[in-house]
Design a protein around this motif. Structure first.
Motif, PDB file in Angstrom:
ATOM      1  N   VAL A  11       0.836  -1.206   0.000  1.00 19.56           N
ATOM      2  CA  VAL A  11       0.000   0.000   0.000  1.00 19.56           C
ATOM      3  C   VAL A  11       0.869   1.253   0.000  1.00 19.56           C
ATOM      4  CG1 VAL A  11      -1.635   1.333   1.403  1.00 19.56           C
ATOM      5  CG2 VAL A  11      -2.025  -1.101   1.020  1.00 19.56           C
ATOM      6  N   VAL A  12       1.962   1.244   0.760  1.00 17.92           N
ATOM      7  CA  VAL A  12       2.867   2.396   0.782  1.00 17.92           C
ATOM      8  C   VAL A  12       3.476   2.624  -0.603  1.00 17.92           C
ATOM      9  CG1 VAL A  12       5.093   3.212   1.684  1.00 17.92           C
ATOM     10  CG2 VAL A  12       3.374   2.301   3.249  1.00 17.92           C
ATOM     11  N   VAL A  13       3.912   1.547  -1.264  1.00 12.10           N
ATOM     12  CA  VAL A  13       4.494   1.666  -2.607  1.00 12.10           C
ATOM     13  C   VAL A  13       3.441   2.198  -3.585  1.00 12.10           C
ATOM     14  CG1 VAL A  13       5.449   0.351  -4.552  1.00 12.10           C
ATOM     15  CG2 VAL A  13       6.257  -0.094  -2.235  1.00 12.10           C
ATOM     16  N   LEU A  14       2.239   1.658  -3.519  1.00 13.52           N
ATOM     17  CA  LEU A  14       1.164   2.110  -4.401  1.00 13.52           C
ATOM     18  C   LEU A  14       0.855   3.593  -4.169  1.00 13.52           C
ATOM     19  CD1 LEU A  14      -0.991   1.254  -6.504  1.00 13.52           C
ATOM     20  CD2 LEU A  14      -2.525   0.867  -4.579  1.00 13.52           C
ATOM     21  N   MET A  15       0.771   3.996  -2.920  1.00 10.79           N
ATOM     22  CA  MET A  15       0.466   5.394  -2.612  1.00 10.79           C
ATOM     23  C   MET A  15       1.611   6.324  -3.046  1.00 10.79           C
ATOM     24  SD  MET A  15      -2.526   5.126  -1.663  1.00 10.79           S
ATOM     25  CE  MET A  15      -2.862   6.821  -1.296  1.00 10.79           C
ATOM     26  N   GLN A  51       2.140  19.669 -11.691  1.00 11.13           N
ATOM     27  CA  GLN A  51       3.180  20.488 -12.315  1.00 11.13           C
ATOM     28  C   GLN A  51       2.786  20.858 -13.736  1.00 11.13           C
ATOM     29  OE1 GLN A  51       6.751  18.137 -11.892  1.00 11.13           O
ATOM     30  NE2 GLN A  51       7.347  19.179 -10.015  1.00 11.13           N
ATOM     31  N   ASN A  52       2.242  19.893 -14.473  1.00  9.81           N
ATOM     32  CA  ASN A  52       1.815  20.183 -15.844  1.00  9.81           C
ATOM     33  C   ASN A  52       0.628  21.142 -15.853  1.00  9.81           C
ATOM     34  OD1 ASN A  52       3.804  18.499 -16.817  1.00  9.81           O
ATOM     35  ND2 ASN A  52       2.446  16.782 -17.169  1.00  9.81           N
ATOM     36  N   ALA A  53      -0.303  20.973 -14.905  1.00  8.06           N
ATOM     37  CA  ALA A  53      -1.474  21.843 -14.843  1.00  8.06           C
ATOM     38  C   ALA A  53      -1.100  23.272 -14.457  1.00  8.06           C
ATOM     39  CB  ALA A  53      -2.486  21.282 -13.854  1.00  8.06           C
ATOM     40  N   ALA A  54       0.005  23.436 -13.736  1.00 10.55           N
ATOM     41  CA  ALA A  54       0.443  24.770 -13.330  1.00 10.55           C
ATOM     42  C   ALA A  54       1.013  25.565 -14.502  1.00 10.55           C
ATOM     43  CB  ALA A  54       1.483  24.677 -12.212  1.00 10.55           C
ATOM     44  N   CYS A  55       1.362  24.872 -15.577  1.00 10.33           N
ATOM     45  CA  CYS A  55       1.918  25.540 -16.756  1.00 10.33           C
ATOM     46  C   CYS A  55       0.761  26.072 -17.611  1.00 10.33           C
ATOM     47  CB  CYS A  55       2.781  24.571 -17.558  1.00 10.33           C
ATOM     48  SG  CYS A  55       4.183  23.935 -16.634  1.00 10.33           S
ATOM     49  N   THR A  56       0.423  27.327 -17.372  1.00 17.56           N
ATOM     50  CA  THR A  56      -0.751  27.909 -18.024  1.00 17.56           C
ATOM     51  C   THR A  56      -0.410  29.028 -19.001  1.00 17.56           C
ATOM     52  OG1 THR A  56      -1.000  29.412 -16.145  1.00 17.56           O
ATOM     53  CG2 THR A  56      -2.270  27.359 -16.089  1.00 17.56           C
ATOM     54  N   GLU A  57       0.779  29.542 -18.933  1.00 20.09           N
ATOM     55  CA  GLU A  57       1.173  30.676 -19.765  1.00 20.09           C
ATOM     56  C   GLU A  57       1.794  30.179 -21.064  1.00 20.09           C
ATOM     57  OE1 GLU A  57       1.240  34.804 -20.051  1.00 20.09           O
ATOM     58  OE2 GLU A  57       0.756  33.772 -18.201  1.00 20.09           O
ATOM     59  N   VAL A  85       9.331  12.428 -19.632  1.00 19.08           N
ATOM     60  CA  VAL A  85      10.583  11.782 -19.240  1.00 19.08           C
ATOM     61  C   VAL A  85      10.443  11.100 -17.877  1.00 19.08           C
ATOM     62  CG1 VAL A  85      13.034  12.158 -18.826  1.00 19.08           C
ATOM     63  CG2 VAL A  85      11.861  13.473 -20.576  1.00 19.08           C
ATOM     64  N   ASP A  86       9.661  11.695 -16.987  1.00 17.86           N
ATOM     65  CA  ASP A  86       9.510  11.153 -15.634  1.00 17.86           C
ATOM     66  C   ASP A  86       8.324  10.192 -15.590  1.00 17.86           C
ATOM     67  OD1 ASP A  86       9.695  10.627 -12.968  1.00 17.86           O
ATOM     68  OD2 ASP A  86       8.769  12.506 -12.328  1.00 17.86           O
ATOM     69  N   VAL A  87       8.620   8.908 -15.773  1.00 18.71           N
ATOM     70  CA  VAL A  87       7.577   7.880 -15.708  1.00 18.71           C
ATOM     71  C   VAL A  87       7.697   7.074 -14.420  1.00 18.71           C
ATOM     72  CG1 VAL A  87       7.271   7.687 -18.197  1.00 18.71           C
ATOM     73  CG2 VAL A  87       8.977   6.271 -17.058  1.00 18.71           C
ATOM     74  N   SER A  88       8.472   7.595 -13.476  1.00 22.68           N
ATOM     75  CA  SER A  88       8.690   6.851 -12.234  1.00 22.68           C
ATOM     76  C   SER A  88       7.388   6.629 -11.468  1.00 22.68           C
ATOM     77  CB  SER A  88       9.695   7.581 -11.351  1.00 22.68           C
ATOM     78  OG  SER A  88       9.212   8.873 -11.000  1.00 22.68           O
ATOM     79  N   GLY A  89       6.481   7.597 -11.498  1.00 23.49           N
ATOM     80  CA  GLY A  89       5.210   7.446 -10.803  1.00 23.49           C
ATOM     81  C   GLY A  89       4.400   6.285 -11.341  1.00 23.49           C
ATOM     82  N   LYS A  90       4.365   6.156 -12.660  1.00 19.26           N
ATOM     83  CA  LYS A  90       3.618   5.047 -13.275  1.00 19.26           C
ATOM     84  C   LYS A  90       4.251   3.708 -12.922  1.00 19.26           C
ATOM     85  CE  LYS A  90       1.791   7.688 -17.118  1.00 19.26           C
ATOM     86  NZ  LYS A  90       1.769   7.892 -18.555  1.00 19.26           N
ATOM     87  N   ILE A  91       5.566   3.642 -12.985  1.00 18.47           N
ATOM     88  CA  ILE A  91       6.265   2.384 -12.684  1.00 18.47           C
ATOM     89  C   ILE A  91       6.027   1.988 -11.226  1.00 18.47           C
ATOM     90  CG2 ILE A  91       8.555   1.333 -12.436  1.00 18.47           C
ATOM     91  CD1 ILE A  91       9.401   3.031 -14.881  1.00 18.47           C
ATOM     92  N   ILE A  92       6.149   2.948 -10.309  1.00 14.04           N
ATOM     93  CA  ILE A  92       5.938   2.650  -8.891  1.00 14.04           C
ATOM     94  C   ILE A  92       4.496   2.220  -8.642  1.00 14.04           C
ATOM     95  CG2 ILE A  92       5.934   3.663  -6.570  1.00 14.04           C
ATOM     96  CD1 ILE A  92       8.299   5.420  -7.504  1.00 14.04           C
ATOM     97  N   THR A  93       3.538   2.853  -9.327  1.00 15.70           N
ATOM     98  CA  THR A  93       2.133   2.470  -9.181  1.00 15.70           C
ATOM     99  C   THR A  93       1.910   1.040  -9.644  1.00 15.70           C
ATOM    100  OG1 THR A  93       1.454   4.771  -9.512  1.00 15.70           O
ATOM    101  CG2 THR A  93      -0.240   3.093  -9.796  1.00 15.70           C
ATOM    102  N   SER A 152       0.981   9.331  -5.604  1.00 21.23           N
ATOM    103  CA  SER A 152       1.336  10.708  -5.248  1.00 21.23           C
ATOM    104  C   SER A 152       2.323  11.299  -6.255  1.00 21.23           C
ATOM    105  CB  SER A 152       1.902  10.782  -3.826  1.00 21.23           C
ATOM    106  OG  SER A 152       3.149  10.142  -3.749  1.00 21.23           O
ATOM    107  N   GLN A 153       3.222  10.480  -6.783  1.00 18.96           N
ATOM    108  CA  GLN A 153       4.148  10.968  -7.817  1.00 18.96           C
ATOM    109  C   GLN A 153       3.385  11.340  -9.085  1.00 18.96           C
ATOM    110  OE1 GLN A 153       7.378  11.610  -7.508  1.00 18.96           O
ATOM    111  NE2 GLN A 153       7.601  12.247  -9.622  1.00 18.96           N
ATOM    112  N   ASN A 154       2.385  10.525  -9.455  1.00 21.15           N
ATOM    113  CA  ASN A 154       1.560  10.841 -10.632  1.00 21.15           C
ATOM    114  C   ASN A 154       0.784  12.135 -10.421  1.00 21.15           C
ATOM    115  OD1 ASN A 154       2.359   8.543 -12.006  1.00 21.15           O
ATOM    116  ND2 ASN A 154       0.675   7.322 -11.227  1.00 21.15           N
TER     117      ASN A 154
END
Length: 192
Positions: A56-60, A72-78, A161-169, A64-66
Motif C-alpha cells: 500500500v505504501v508503494v502504491l500510494m 506540475q503540468n497543470a500549473a503551466c498555463t502561460e 521523461v519522468d515515468v517513475s510514478g507510473k512504474i511505482i504504481t 502521489s508521484q503521478n
C-alpha cells in the motif's frame, strides 16, 4: 483432549502391525488429536499484513508521484514561444514492440530557448518523430510555462521523461495482487 488421550492409552499398540500402516494418520486416534491441535501460524498472517502495508505504501507513493506530475503540468498555463536552437535525431528501442525491426522508434531530442519575465531560459525535450513533425533549428514553437516558476514547462507533444510514478504504481498494484493471492492460498490451506 483428555478423552482423546484416554482413547490412545486404551489402544493396544504392542499388537499393532506397523507394516500395514502406510501413514501415521492411519493409526487410530493420532490423526484426530493432530487435527484438533493444529493451529494456523500467527507469524504467517503477520508477514502477510506487513507485506500488505508495504504494498500500500508503494502504491500510494506511485499515485502521489503521478498527482505531483499532473499538478506540475497543470500549473503551466502561460503560453510562450521558444526558438529551437539544437536538435538530434536517433532511434530508441522498445522491447514491447516485438523482436523484429519494428521495435526501433525514431525520435528527436531538441532544445528550446525562450524568454519569460525578462530572463532567458532553456528547456530540452524529446518527441517520437513517427507521431510528430521533427523540430527545425531556428523555428519557433509554442509551449506552456508555470508563471510562478518559468523553469517548469509543459510541452504537450514531448514524451514524459519522468515515468517513475507510473512504474511505482504498477509495482505497488502487482505487490497487492501477489499478497492477496498469498493470503487466499494460506486461508484455503488452513481450512483443508
Amino acid at each position: 483432549m483428555n478423552n482423546d488421550l484416554e482413547k490412545l492409552k486404551g489402544f493396544d499398540y504392542k499388537n499393532l502391525d506397523v507394516s500395514s500402516v502406510k501413514d501415521i494418520r492411519d493409526i487410530p486416534g493420532i490423526y484426530d488429536i493432530s487435527e484438533k491441535d493444529r493451529k494456523p501460524s500467527k507469524g504467517g498472517f503477520i508477514v502477510i499484513i506487513v507485506l500488505y502495508c508495504i504494498a500500500v505504501v508503494v502504491l500510494m507513493a506511485g499515485v502521489s508521484q503521478n498527482i505531483k506530475t499532473a499538478r506540475q503540468n497543470a500549473a503551466c498555463t502561460e503560453l510562450v514561444t521558444g526558438v529551437c536552437v539544437k536538435e538530434y535525431q536517433g532511434e530508441m528501442y522498445f522491447t514491447n514492440r516485438g523482436i523484429d525491426a519494428n521495435n526501433r522508434v525514431p525520435y528527436q531530442d531538441f532544445k528550446y530557448e525562450y524568454e519569460y519575465g525578462g530572463k532567458k531560459h532553456t528547456v530540452m525535450g524529446r518527441i517520437k518523430t513517427e507521431n510528430y513533425e521533427p523540430k527545425v533549428v531556428g523555428e519557433t514553437y509554442g509551449f506552456y510555462v508555470d508563471p510562478r516558476d518559468p523553469e517548469n514547462v509543459y510541452i504537450p507533444e514531448a514524451m514524459n521523461v519522468d515515468v517513475s510514478g507510473k512504474i511505482i504504481t504498477y509495482i505497488g498494484g502487482f505487490m497487492i495482487v501477489m499478497v492477496t493471492v498469498m493470503a487466499v492460498t494460506r486461508v484455503l490451506k488452513s481450512r483443508l
